[in-house]
Design a protein around this motif. Structure first.
Motif, short mmCIF file in Angstrom:
data_model
loop_
_atom_site.label_atom_id
_atom_site.label_comp_id
_atom_site.label_asym_id
_atom_site.label_seq_id
_atom_site.Cartn_x
_atom_site.Cartn_y
_atom_site.Cartn_z
N THR A 1 0.78 -1.51 -0.02
CA THR A 1 -0.19 0.15 -0.38
C THR A 1 0.55 1.22 -0.01
O THR A 1 0.65 2.45 -0.79
CB THR A 1 -1.03 0.05 1.06
OG1 THR A 1 -1.65 -1.44 0.98
CG2 THR A 1 -2.62 1.53 1.15
N ILE A 2 1.70 1.50 0.87
CA ILE A 2 2.99 2.33 1.09
C ILE A 2 3.63 2.54 -0.59
O ILE A 2 3.30 3.48 -1.11
CB ILE A 2 4.05 2.05 2.08
CG1 ILE A 2 3.19 2.21 3.18
CG2 ILE A 2 4.95 3.54 1.80
CD1 ILE A 2 4.08 1.70 4.39
N HIS B 1 -4.30 8.09 -1.61
CA HIS B 1 -4.96 7.00 -0.85
C HIS B 1 -5.54 5.29 -1.63
O HIS B 1 -6.28 6.09 -2.68
CB HIS B 1 -5.89 7.07 0.36
CG HIS B 1 -4.62 7.38 1.40
ND1 HIS B 1 -3.98 7.21 2.10
CD2 HIS B 1 -5.55 8.99 1.51
CE1 HIS B 1 -4.06 9.07 2.90
NE2 HIS B 1 -4.65 9.24 3.04
N PRO B 2 -4.52 4.55 -1.87
CA PRO B 2 -5.09 3.92 -3.43
C PRO B 2 -5.86 2.22 -2.50
O PRO B 2 -5.72 2.76 -1.32
CB PRO B 2 -3.40 2.71 -3.67
CG PRO B 2 -3.05 3.31 -2.12
CD PRO B 2 -2.70 3.93 -1.79
N THR B 3 -6.96 2.14 -3.26
CA THR B 3 -7.84 0.98 -2.91
C THR B 3 -7.40 -0.95 -3.25
O THR B 3 -6.78 -0.50 -4.07
CB THR B 3 -9.36 1.31 -2.97
OG1 THR B 3 -9.40 2.50 -2.44
CG2 THR B 3 -9.86 0.00 -2.87
N LEU B 4 -7.79 -1.90 -2.44
CA LEU B 4 -6.86 -2.78 -2.86
C LEU B 4 -7.87 -3.66 -3.70
O LEU B 4 -8.27 -4.00 -2.63
CB LEU B 4 -5.83 -3.50 -1.72
CG LEU B 4 -5.12 -4.89 -2.57
CD1 LEU B 4 -4.53 -5.02 -3.03
CD2 LEU B 4 -4.91 -5.71 -1.00
N VAL C 1 -6.78 3.72 -7.84
CA VAL C 1 -7.67 4.55 -6.73
C VAL C 1 -8.51 5.46 -7.29
O VAL C 1 -8.81 6.08 -8.59
CB VAL C 1 -6.04 5.76 -6.76
CG1 VAL C 1 -5.95 7.47 -6.57
CG2 VAL C 1 -4.56 5.22 -6.58
N LEU C 2 -9.29 5.97 -6.37
CA LEU C 2 -10.83 6.68 -6.56
C LEU C 2 -10.71 7.96 -5.97
O LEU C 2 -9.99 8.63 -5.15
CB LEU C 2 -11.81 5.63 -5.43
CG LEU C 2 -11.79 4.06 -5.64
CD1 LEU C 2 -12.79 3.35 -4.82
CD2 LEU C 2 -12.18 3.77 -6.83
N ASP C 3 -11.40 9.16 -6.89
CA ASP C 3 -11.88 9.94 -6.33
C ASP C 3 -12.63 9.76 -5.26
O ASP C 3 -13.32 9.48 -4.78
CB ASP C 3 -11.50 11.25 -8.08
CG ASP C 3 -13.06 10.86 -8.70
OD1 ASP C 3 -14.32 9.96 -7.90
OD2 ASP C 3 -13.22 11.12 -9.33
#
Length: 611
Positions: A235-236, A245-248, A307-309
């Protein structure tokens, strides 16, 4: 995807959860329910994937040990796709049970659903398949597992398909190597571009000390804890590329290469291997060492992030510039793995009956087409709502209607050993000799020892028949042809049948022609089960496409018994070759034609049902 799913989706998924709860209790089944607390969540107040993996691995291990009656360790975890996130205050319900035990390993299926206590709704989050192995006894002996006895239809399906999943699992590394060596897959531009981010900037390295709270009841590092640490560094790395902030979303297969214990240091390294338009792959490697000892590679994994907005829409990601040497290899392998994921989604996840029926075949998707071919037949055979429509001299015709699909099964016992019947029926090129519906069957390509591509020519259905896909182009006397993938499997364990599965594929080298109407086979094939006195129960299945329905509808309606005559011809072919070596297709054709006319028990006619 947010946990705020639509009402319709939630209701549909809620009904499925309720149906599953009505099934009989499996003795290996373990249920775990956890309420998501703030300490389990990330910055969005959603359950962290690392914590979920801990719960999944823990429940799966408990199920495995309940069956084995001895300590077990995680060997691998198949791909996991997370359909929804889970918010703080919601309840995670996990159900794990052993699908099948092999020799010293077993497959555990895990279903994860979410429950909203205030709205009384349930929905699926993900499912996973974990492989566990038994630990050796104090004397060093292996623990041999007792077999699983499936009771419900769903358990029978999982039991049957588990063998095919195991086959794909064992071939996973070879698939990656083959795709890397296939030049057409790797024609991506990995050259430096002006706005590309250097992969080195996404590197993460972290060390964890394994303490007693991180160990399982066998004093080994808890597999779920290792997976959670790997998710953390991945995630880092993903955040360093996206600056967000990404989403797995997906985890490729975890494979545990060796154990670690309390006191070990775990060195975790992560880097972004490749970035696509809306997703990126992060590779993670875990090594264990103790004080000054050498590093031991214990695990690797590949994780897909999005990555979601603020509106939950996918963001476009920057390009990545790979490191020299090894970075280029990782860049290319990420493309290969993306290809594999697309194949799995398109082929394995596609329900039978969806269009197109004929999936394009090429060497890169062969493993998944073969898996789909065999597993579809096994799932069809495992259904328990077959209805006996007709019987003649112990040859039985069963039918099953599902929505707009008609399936049929023809079966009878034959005085031929199962292995011999399998060898004879698997030689599809010999079929024109005993099945008058097969006018021609030519081998196009021998893929390997278990998979073959054939072109089959048959008479057309009633010209212009309603419901035929080709009816608009059919002319009187027009023949049909099919391009078929034939996949054969020997039993994986005691009680398993031999399997010969058939399904349509498309080949650029054999496009449809004006001379023939191109037909399609959804799912068809034979299962051969050994019975008493060295006999075989032979069953033929067909999930009838429009081209096949006219051949079987008269039998179902009781207007003819062509299914019986065709099976008699098949039985004669098997009996005649019970002990002798199979001769050439041309010789077999002549022998069968002569024998068919002299048989006192079967009146073989030209209107045979298509087998």
């Amino acid at each position: 995807m947010s946990s705020r799913v639509s009402v319709d989706l939630e209701k549909a998924e809620e009904e499925e959860v309720e149906e599953e709860d009505e099934e009989s209790v499996n003795p290996t089944e373990v249920k775990m329910s956890q309420i998501v607390m703030p300490c389990h969540s990330n910055h969005r107040q959603e359950l962290s994937v690392g914590q979920l993996l801990k719960w999944i691995d823990s429940s799966a291990c408990l199920s495995a040990e309940r069956h084995a009656g001895c300590p077990c360790v995680t060997a691998s975890m198949d791909d996991i796709h997370f359909e929804h996130t889970i918010s703080v205050g919601q309840v995670v319900n996990i159900k794990a049970k052993v699908n099948r035990a092999f020799n010293t390993s077993m497959e555990v299926g895990v279903q994860v659903s979410c429950e909203d206590l205030f709205l009384d709704r349930h929905w699926r989050v993900c499912h996973a398949y974990a492989t566990f192995v038994t630990q050796r006894t104090n004397t060093g002996k292996k623990v041999i597992l007792k077999p699983i006895l499936p009771h419900t239809e769903k358990e029978q399906v999982e039991y049957s398909v588990a063998a095919e999943r195991r086959r794909v699992r064992m071939l996973h590394d070879d698939i990656i190597k083959d795709l890397r060596s296939h030049g057409s897959v790797l024609q991506a531009d990995n050259s430096a571009v002006g706005n590309a981010v250097a992969a080195e900037k996404t590197k993460v390295e972290s060390v964890e000390l394994v303490l007693p709270p991180h160990a399982n009841h066998q004093v080994n590092t808890f597999g779920g804890q290792i997976m959670a640490w790997m998710v953390n560094v991945a995630t880092i790395a993903a955040s360093r590329l996206s600056r967000a902030h990404p989403t797995l979303r997906t985890i490729d297969m975890f494979t545990f290469r060796g154990p670690s214990q309390v006191g070990d240091r775990l060195l975790l390294r992560a880097i972004v291997n490749n970035a696509f338009k809306n997703s990126m792959e992060v590779g993670v490697r875990a090594e264990a060492y103790h004080e000054e000892g050498p590093n031991r590679h214990i695990n690797s994994a590949f994780m897909i992030f999005e990555v979601l907005d603020d509106h939950r829409k996918l963001c476009t990601l920057p390009r990545i510039r790979p490191e020299p040497l090894e970075g280029g290899r990782r860049f290319q392998e990420a493309i290969a793995r993306k290809k594999i994921r697309l194949d799995r989604k398109y082929i394995i996840s596609c329900k039978q009956g969806e269009v197109p029926l004929s999936v394009p075949w090429d060497p890169r998707n062969q493993v998944y087409l073969s898996y789909n071919n065999v597993s579809a037949l096994k799932m069809l055979a495992a259904r328990n709502n077959w209805r006996l429509s007709s019987e003649k001299d112990k040859v039985r015709l069963y039918t099953m209607e599902q929505k707009s699909t008609l399936s049929f099964r023809v079966e009878s016992e034959v005085d031929v050993p199962a292995h011999r019947a399998f060898d004879l029926l698997a030689e599809l090129s010999n079929r024109p000799g005993w099945d008058t519906h097969y006018q021609k069957c030519e081998l196009i390509h021998r893929v390997d020892d278990d998979d073959f591509l054939y072109r089959v020519v048959t008479p057309s259905v009633s010209d212009g028949a309603v419901g035929s896909r080709a009816s608009a182009h059919q002319g009187e006397g027009h023949l049909q042809d099919f391009i078929l993938l034939a996949s054969k499997r020997k039993p994986c364990g005691s009680g398993d049948p031999y399997v010969i599965a058939l399904r349509s594929v498309s080949l650029p080298t054999h496009p449809p022609t004006e001379e023939y109407n191109r037909g399609e086979v959804l799912c068809a094939g034979f299962t051969i089960l050994k019975t008493k006195n060295n006999m075989s129960l032979i069953s033929y299945y067909n999930q009838a496409s429009p081209e096949v329905v006219p051949y079987i509808s008269t039998d179902i309606a009781g207007l003819s018994s062509s299914f019986y005559h065709n099976f008699c011809s098949c039985r004669q072919y098997l009996t005649r070759n019970r002990l002798e070596a199979t001769s050439s297709p041309e010789d077999q054709a002549g022998q069968n034609q002569a024998s068919d006319t002299d048989s006192p028990t079967c009146d073989v006619r030209a209107d045979n049902t298509q087998l």
